[in-house]
Write an enzyme that holds these catalytic residues in place. Structure first.
Site, PDB file in Angstrom:
ATOM      1  N   GLU A 173      -5.657   4.323   3.402  1.00 20.17           N
ATOM      2  CA  GLU A 173      -4.482   4.345   2.529  1.00 20.17           C
ATOM      3  C   GLU A 173      -4.924   4.114   1.086  1.00 20.17           C
ATOM      4  O   GLU A 173      -4.615   3.106   0.449  1.00 20.17           O
ATOM      5  CB  GLU A 173      -3.471   3.310   3.028  1.00 20.17           C
ATOM      6  CG  GLU A 173      -2.941   3.688   4.415  1.00 20.17           C
ATOM      7  CD  GLU A 173      -2.327   2.533   5.201  1.00 20.17           C
ATOM      8  OE1 GLU A 173      -2.096   2.714   6.407  1.00 20.17           O
ATOM      9  OE2 GLU A 173      -2.083   1.465   4.613  1.00 20.17           O
ATOM     10  N   GLU A 339       5.129   0.529   1.349  1.00 20.66           N
ATOM     11  CA  GLU A 339       4.565   1.773   1.871  1.00 20.66           C
ATOM     12  C   GLU A 339       4.783   2.902   0.863  1.00 20.66           C
ATOM     13  O   GLU A 339       5.902   3.118   0.409  1.00 20.66           O
ATOM     14  CB  GLU A 339       5.246   2.158   3.191  1.00 20.66           C
ATOM     15  CG  GLU A 339       5.090   1.125   4.302  1.00 20.66           C
ATOM     16  CD  GLU A 339       3.733   1.141   4.979  1.00 20.66           C
ATOM     17  OE1 GLU A 339       2.929   2.058   4.685  1.00 20.66           O
ATOM     18  OE2 GLU A 339       3.479   0.242   5.799  1.00 20.66           O
TER      19      GLU A 339
HETATM   20 ZN    ZN Z   1      -1.147   0.513   6.331  1.00 17.93          ZN
END
Ligand code: ZN
Length: 386
Positions: A173, A339
């Site tokens: 990420e 997120e």
């Molecule tokens: Zn994550």
């Protein structure tokens, strides 16, 4: 015989080559994370392809950890490893197909714009020269790399609220570290009055990369021991999860008044927060902070929204091995998982770049506003005035 060359033997690289003879039939596979079953991140270089009509199939895409991540997803490519743009990509339920005609002979293809270990070292090394910043070594990873912590502000002042930000527990990420870079750039601008206000009220402890081993290995989620660090916060093993063990130890020393854990999500094309509604300690005090945080961020940066998110945990049902839940419960504080999308923000899509390093950085710079809004609502338990 084809001259096409594909490699991933570099920082954050990951792919397996099955067949690369015919430019219209390049066959690749995703590789599993180190000592783990997770699989989704890819980052490779392809050479001797200038002007060729390429069709690249990632054959095992449906076996990835989050196959829904391939729906409406476009891969990124770069010639200079600075500008990453989206190219036509399709998913047939089994394989992911990337089609592109390179203008130059060498190009890089990735799941998202990478953030390399050199970039990480540049980030932590440059900030220490600022007057109110210092960099601390807090321990070593499984493979012996440094776990870097940046401290911003006066941490000898016990009245200051303690704000923690950590990123890249899940190394694939990479948008999370772009986010931290944007946050840091703004926090180091002493001409920004909001920064001065925040540093009057708080000290910031920042871990730009929790999982450098996994980042260098080109993993999606695991550290070098194959552990998912964001399921390790209940009782981290110092041998297999030293990254979490050391960070948690430092949190116990400093205390935590606000915790921000930065991630990317494969599936949802939005920026959103997963919070602590399901922890046993969640109450009206924490709810007011959570609501203030989200409302302030939505009004100051429309790239953040609260309509599309994970289902909220029922009361008492949160998984206390997840960082934000564990820290929220342990320190009775607002604690958030942020997120960002691998794809794009569907509310304000960008067909050329999708969700990008620049927008991740802008979102990181804009988080100062919700932090500033929520800090006055935090009551420090040791504050004699309360
Ligand atoms: Zn994550």
């Amino acid at each position: 015989m084809s001259l096409i060359k594909i490699s991933s033997a570099f920082d954050s690289g990951s792919i397996e080559v099955i067949e690369a003879q015919d430019p219209q039939n390049i066959q690749l596979n995703l590789r599993k994370d180190t000592n783990a079953e997770f699989m989704q991140w890819f980052y490779f270089r392809i050479q001797e392809v200038q002007g060729m009509d390429l069709k690249i199939d990632i054959l095992n895409a449906s076996e990835a950890s989050y196959p829904e991540g391939w729906e409406d997803y476009q891969a990124v490519v770069s010639y200079d490893r600075i500008t990453w743009f989206r190219v036509p990509t399709s998913y047939d339920g089994k394989k992911l197909t990337i089609e592109f005609m390179p203008e130059f002979n060498s190009m890089f293809v990735a799941y998202f714009a990478p953030y390399t270990h050199d970039q990480h070292l540049n980030l932590v090394s440059s900030v220490q020269m600022m007057p109110y910043a210092f960099v601390e070594h807090i321990g070593k990873t499984v493979e012996g790399r440094d776990i870097d912590m940046i401290v911003l502000g006066d941490d000898t002042d016990e009245t200051k609220k303690k704000v923690w930000m950590i990123a890249r527990q899940h190394p694939g990420e990479s948008m999370a570290e772009w986010f931290v870079e944007g946050f840091m750039e703004r926090m180091l601008d002493s001409n920004d009055a909001l920064v001065r206000q925040l540093l009057d009220e708080a000290v910031f402890y920042i871990i730009p990369n929790v999982n450098p081993d996994g980042s260098i290995a080109g993993n999606l989620r695991a550290n070098a021991a194959g552990e998912n660090l964001n399921r390790a916060w209940g009782n981290p093993d110092p041998v297999t999860m030293p990254e979490v063990y050391h960070i948690l130890q430092n949190m116990e020393w400093t205390g935590v008044d606000l915790m921000l854990d930065i991630h990317g999500d494969e599936g949802l094309p939005y920026n959103f927060i997963s919070s602590i509604e399901g922890i046993p300690s969640f109450d009206a005090y924490l709810k007011e902070q959570l609501d203030t945080f989200k409302e302030t961020w939505m009004t100051t940066n429309p790239d953040f929204q609260d309509e599309h998110a994970y289902p909220i945990n029922d009361p008492g049902q949160a998984n206390l091995n997840i960082c934000s839940k564990a820290i929220g419960e342990k320190f009775k504080c607002l604690s958030l998982t942020l997120e960002m999308p691998f794809k794009d923000n569907a509310d304000y899509p960008d067909p050329i770049f999708g969700w990008s390093p620049e927008r991740s950085k802008n979102l990181g710079a804009s988080i100062l506003h919700p932090i500033a809004a929520v800090l006055p609502k935090i009551i420090k338990k040791e504050d004699p005035n309360q």
